[in-house]
Design an enzyme around this catalytic site. Sequence first.
Site, PDB file in Angstrom:
ATOM      1  N   LYS A  34     -51.783 -14.934 -12.525  1.00  0.00           N
ATOM      2  CA  LYS A  34     -53.246 -14.921 -12.574  1.00  0.00           C
ATOM      3  C   LYS A  34     -53.691 -14.232 -13.859  1.00  0.00           C
ATOM      4  O   LYS A  34     -53.265 -13.107 -14.148  1.00  0.00           O
ATOM      5  CB  LYS A  34     -53.837 -14.185 -11.370  1.00  0.00           C
ATOM      6  N   ASP A  61     -58.707 -16.797 -13.461  1.00  0.00           N
ATOM      7  CA  ASP A  61     -59.640 -16.167 -12.524  1.00  0.00           C
ATOM      8  C   ASP A  61     -60.864 -15.638 -13.268  1.00  0.00           C
ATOM      9  O   ASP A  61     -60.957 -14.458 -13.575  1.00  0.00           O
ATOM     10  CB  ASP A  61     -58.904 -15.032 -11.798  1.00  0.00           C
ATOM     11  N   LYS A  63     -64.201 -16.654 -12.228  1.00  0.00           N
ATOM     12  CA  LYS A  63     -65.312 -16.589 -11.270  1.00  0.00           C
ATOM     13  C   LYS A  63     -66.639 -17.032 -11.877  1.00  0.00           C
ATOM     14  O   LYS A  63     -67.633 -16.301 -11.888  1.00  0.00           O
ATOM     15  CB  LYS A  63     -65.453 -15.168 -10.708  1.00  0.00           C
ATOM     16  N   ASP A  66     -73.199 -19.763 -12.823  1.00  0.00           N
ATOM     17  CA  ASP A  66     -74.306 -20.021 -13.749  1.00  0.00           C
ATOM     18  C   ASP A  66     -75.006 -21.290 -13.278  1.00  0.00           C
ATOM     19  O   ASP A  66     -74.703 -21.813 -12.204  1.00  0.00           O
ATOM     20  CB  ASP A  66     -73.764 -20.173 -15.182  1.00  0.00           C
ATOM     21  N   THR A 117     -62.814  -8.939  -2.056  1.00  0.00           N
ATOM     22  CA  THR A 117     -62.071  -8.092  -1.112  1.00  0.00           C
ATOM     23  C   THR A 117     -62.383  -6.611  -1.305  1.00  0.00           C
ATOM     24  O   THR A 117     -61.990  -5.785  -0.482  1.00  0.00           O
ATOM     25  CB  THR A 117     -60.550  -8.315  -1.244  1.00  0.00           C
ATOM     26  N   ARG A 209     -50.549  -4.754  -8.909  1.00  0.00           N
ATOM     27  CA  ARG A 209     -49.891  -3.488  -9.234  1.00  0.00           C
ATOM     28  C   ARG A 209     -48.558  -3.234  -8.543  1.00  0.00           C
ATOM     29  O   ARG A 209     -47.669  -2.642  -9.153  1.00  0.00           O
ATOM     30  CB  ARG A 209     -50.866  -2.325  -8.972  1.00  0.00           C
TER      31      ARG A 209
END
Length: 231
Positions: A34, A61, A63, A66, A117, A209
């Site tokens: 990603k 990614d 997002k 508009d 999330t 991570r």
Amino acid sequence: MKENRPVIALDFPTFEDVKEFLAKFPKDERLYVKIGMELYYAVGPEIVRYVKDLGHSVFLDLKLHDIPNTVKSAMRVLSQLGVDMTNVHAAGGVEMMAAAREGLGDGPVLIAVTQLTSTSEEQMRDFQNIQTSLEESVVHYAKKTAEAGLDGVVCSAHEVAKIKEATGEDFVCLTPGIRPSGASTGDQKRVMTPVDAAQIGSDYIVVGRPITQAQDPVTAYHSIKSEWEQV
């Protein structure tokens, strides 16, 4: 439509960090990664071309959110980069999502963000002024995403079953906030282990991570991949 590879979130600030991280893996290992806003805005389209040239799959990614014509035009550009998956915000509306689908074409997977999330139900009600439950909001967005002709949504694994019930088993559910057992939850409010996500029906999981900051990222990746695949 389950993807057997966990999607690795390359949340690094520089191109060199990415090169150093990916070099740890065998050259014949085909990863799914990603690329988010920080990295894309720091490096630009070249980061996507680099990762694709190595043979890896890319979830870009960004997002997008508009007016429909702007999103459509942006998606047309992204389609030329060869991304395997990208996304928009479902809050942009059905017309915007449909325009995104038209601009991107039918090849790449196109999904929409429902609720992040990192968003709790209290935050959703207080800041967004959505006075339903978090689950009801997510399912509503998912149904509108399906109506717009998209492939699926980004959601918490806790909402997968309800989303598939409302849309269909083939509707893609990509779930971030995945942590192996015992790992810190970090800034995610709604998290789940790879095994739990697989059992509940997630199609893709995103892990950052616990892999990228591990002492041995390759071993950490294969451990999580094994958990994900075993169900």
